[in-house]
Design a protein around this motif. Structure first.
Motif, PDB file in Angstrom:
ATOM      1  N   PHE A  98       6.156  27.254  -1.407  1.00  0.00           N
ATOM      2  CA  PHE A  98       4.794  26.933  -1.835  1.00  0.00           C
ATOM      3  C   PHE A  98       4.638  27.225  -3.331  1.00  0.00           C
ATOM      4  N   ASP A  99       5.177  28.352  -3.771  1.00  0.00           N
ATOM      5  CA  ASP A  99       5.092  28.733  -5.179  1.00  0.00           C
ATOM      6  C   ASP A  99       5.781  27.697  -6.069  1.00  0.00           C
ATOM      7  N   LEU A 100       6.916  27.185  -5.646  1.00  0.00           N
ATOM      8  CA  LEU A 100       7.625  26.173  -6.428  1.00  0.00           C
ATOM      9  C   LEU A 100       6.798  24.885  -6.518  1.00  0.00           C
ATOM     10  N   PHE A 101       6.188  24.473  -5.415  1.00  0.00           N
ATOM     11  CA  PHE A 101       5.312  23.301  -5.442  1.00  0.00           C
ATOM     12  C   PHE A 101       4.181  23.506  -6.455  1.00  0.00           C
ATOM     13  N   VAL A 102       3.558  24.666  -6.414  1.00  0.00           N
ATOM     14  CA  VAL A 102       2.441  24.962  -7.314  1.00  0.00           C
ATOM     15  C   VAL A 102       2.903  24.942  -8.762  1.00  0.00           C
ATOM     16  N   ARG A 103       4.004  25.588  -9.050  1.00  0.00           N
ATOM     17  CA  ARG A 103       4.499  25.657 -10.424  1.00  0.00           C
ATOM     18  C   ARG A 103       4.856  24.266 -10.949  1.00  0.00           C
ATOM     19  N   GLU A 104       5.520  23.467 -10.124  1.00  0.00           N
ATOM     20  CA  GLU A 104       5.870  22.111 -10.564  1.00  0.00           C
ATOM     21  C   GLU A 104       4.604  21.290 -10.807  1.00  0.00           C
ATOM     22  N   PHE A 105       3.625  21.421  -9.932  1.00  0.00           N
ATOM     23  CA  PHE A 105       2.356  20.721 -10.089  1.00  0.00           C
ATOM     24  C   PHE A 105       1.683  21.100 -11.408  1.00  0.00           C
ATOM     25  N   LEU A 106       1.622  22.390 -11.697  1.00  0.00           N
ATOM     26  CA  LEU A 106       0.950  22.860 -12.905  1.00  0.00           C
ATOM     27  C   LEU A 106       1.678  22.431 -14.174  1.00  0.00           C
ATOM     28  N   VAL A 107       2.990  22.528 -14.173  1.00  0.00           N
ATOM     29  CA  VAL A 107       3.770  22.108 -15.335  1.00  0.00           C
ATOM     30  C   VAL A 107       3.624  20.597 -15.540  1.00  0.00           C
ATOM     31  N   GLY A 108       3.526  19.865 -14.442  1.00  0.00           N
ATOM     32  CA  GLY A 108       3.358  18.418 -14.525  1.00  0.00           C
ATOM     33  C   GLY A 108       2.020  17.988 -15.091  1.00  0.00           C
ATOM     34  N   GLN A 109       1.075  18.890 -15.147  1.00  0.00           N
ATOM     35  CA  GLN A 109      -0.237  18.554 -15.694  1.00  0.00           C
ATOM     36  C   GLN A 109      -0.270  18.641 -17.212  1.00  0.00           C
ATOM     37  N   GLY A 110       0.794  19.086 -17.815  1.00  0.00           N
ATOM     38  CA  GLY A 110       0.850  19.129 -19.271  1.00  0.00           C
ATOM     39  C   GLY A 110       1.275  20.490 -19.774  1.00  0.00           C
ATOM     40  N   ASN A 111       1.760  20.488 -20.972  1.00  0.00           N
ATOM     41  CA  ASN A 111       2.261  21.706 -21.599  1.00  0.00           C
ATOM     42  C   ASN A 111       1.090  22.628 -21.965  1.00  0.00           C
ATOM     43  N   CYS A 112       1.223  23.881 -21.633  1.00  0.00           N
ATOM     44  CA  CYS A 112       0.234  24.879 -22.036  1.00  0.00           C
ATOM     45  C   CYS A 112       0.909  26.250 -22.021  1.00  0.00           C
ATOM     46  N   PRO A 113       0.263  27.253 -22.581  1.00  0.00           N
ATOM     47  CA  PRO A 113       0.889  28.581 -22.635  1.00  0.00           C
ATOM     48  C   PRO A 113       1.212  29.128 -21.245  1.00  0.00           C
ATOM     49  N   VAL A 114       2.303  29.860 -21.165  1.00  0.00           N
ATOM     50  CA  VAL A 114       2.768  30.413 -19.894  1.00  0.00           C
ATOM     51  C   VAL A 114       1.712  31.329 -19.268  1.00  0.00           C
ATOM     52  N   LYS A 115       1.002  32.066 -20.095  1.00  0.00           N
ATOM     53  CA  LYS A 115      -0.038  32.960 -19.577  1.00  0.00           C
ATOM     54  C   LYS A 115      -1.106  32.163 -18.812  1.00  0.00           C
ATOM     55  N   LYS A 116      -1.451  31.006 -19.344  1.00  0.00           N
ATOM     56  CA  LYS A 116      -2.432  30.138 -18.693  1.00  0.00           C
ATOM     57  C   LYS A 116      -1.856  29.543 -17.398  1.00  0.00           C
ATOM     58  N   LEU A 117      -0.590  29.136 -17.457  1.00  0.00           N
ATOM     59  CA  LEU A 117       0.074  28.614 -16.256  1.00  0.00           C
ATOM     60  C   LEU A 117       0.075  29.663 -15.149  1.00  0.00           C
ATOM     61  N   HIS A 118       0.410  30.891 -15.523  1.00  0.00           N
ATOM     62  CA  HIS A 118       0.462  31.969 -14.540  1.00  0.00           C
ATOM     63  C   HIS A 118      -0.921  32.215 -13.917  1.00  0.00           C
ATOM     64  N   ALA A 119      -1.951  32.244 -14.744  1.00  0.00           N
ATOM     65  CA  ALA A 119      -3.309  32.470 -14.234  1.00  0.00           C
ATOM     66  C   ALA A 119      -3.729  31.354 -13.279  1.00  0.00           C
ATOM     67  N   ARG A 120      -3.388  30.126 -13.615  1.00  0.00           N
ATOM     68  CA  ARG A 120      -3.717  28.996 -12.730  1.00  0.00           C
ATOM     69  C   ARG A 120      -2.937  29.078 -11.419  1.00  0.00           C
ATOM     70  N   ALA A 121      -1.671  29.458 -11.512  1.00  0.00           N
ATOM     71  CA  ALA A 121      -0.844  29.570 -10.306  1.00  0.00           C
ATOM     72  C   ALA A 121      -1.401  30.643  -9.378  1.00  0.00           C
ATOM     73  N   VAL A 122      -1.797  31.774  -9.928  1.00  0.00           N
ATOM     74  CA  VAL A 122      -2.345  32.864  -9.116  1.00  0.00           C
ATOM     75  C   VAL A 122      -3.567  32.390  -8.336  1.00  0.00           C
TER      76      VAL A 122
END
Length: 132
Positions: free
Chosen positions: A27-51
């Motif tokens: 599930f975590d891999l699906f979420v991470r791929e989905f978020l990265v696919g939405q566009g480049n942004c800082p890792v801190k923001k990606l992590h907060a969205r994933a959480v």
């Protein structure tokens, strides 16, 4: 996406918590791929969205409101086994019911992954992301 390893396991004999252990990563891999696919942004923001997506309250809502109505009897059985599994602790900020529901969802994702039913995993995840 196909299974990363060609490991054969007796699915019917697998502990629901072992399935949840694997399903958490799937599930975590699906979420991470989905978020990265939405566009480049800082890792801190990606992590907060994933959480926000992987926390047990969100997973509980996904399973109850989105997935449960479209699950097969077999999938519901796997979910119930995971939901009803005895856990040794619950995170301090989580409600017990949400934690159990999230464990059920993760068991289902682990089961479908080991079964090799990647198309069904995609279908479920696409239904979830349509609600985000």
């Amino acid at each position: 996406m196909e299974k990363l390893l060609d490991v054969s396991v007796p699915l019917k004999e697998m502990s629901p918590l072992a399935l949840a252990f694997l399903g958490d990563g799937v599930f975590d891999l699906f979420v991470r791929e989905f978020l990265v696919g939405q566009g480049n942004c800082p890792v801190k923001k990606l992590h907060a969205r994933a959480v926000e997506v992987v926390k047990c309250e969100a997973q509980s809502r996904f399973i109850k409101e989105i997935l449960l109505p479209i699950m097969t009897e077999e999938e519901q059985d796997v979910y119930r086994r995971g939901r009803n599994a005895k856990v040794n602790h619950v995170p301090k900020n989580a409600q017990l019911e949400d934690y159990h529901n999230a464990t059920g969802l993760e068991s289902l994702f682990g089961y479908l992954y080991l079964k090799g039913d990647i198309d069904r995993l995609r279908e479920f995840f696409n239904k979830i992301t349509a609600q985000l």
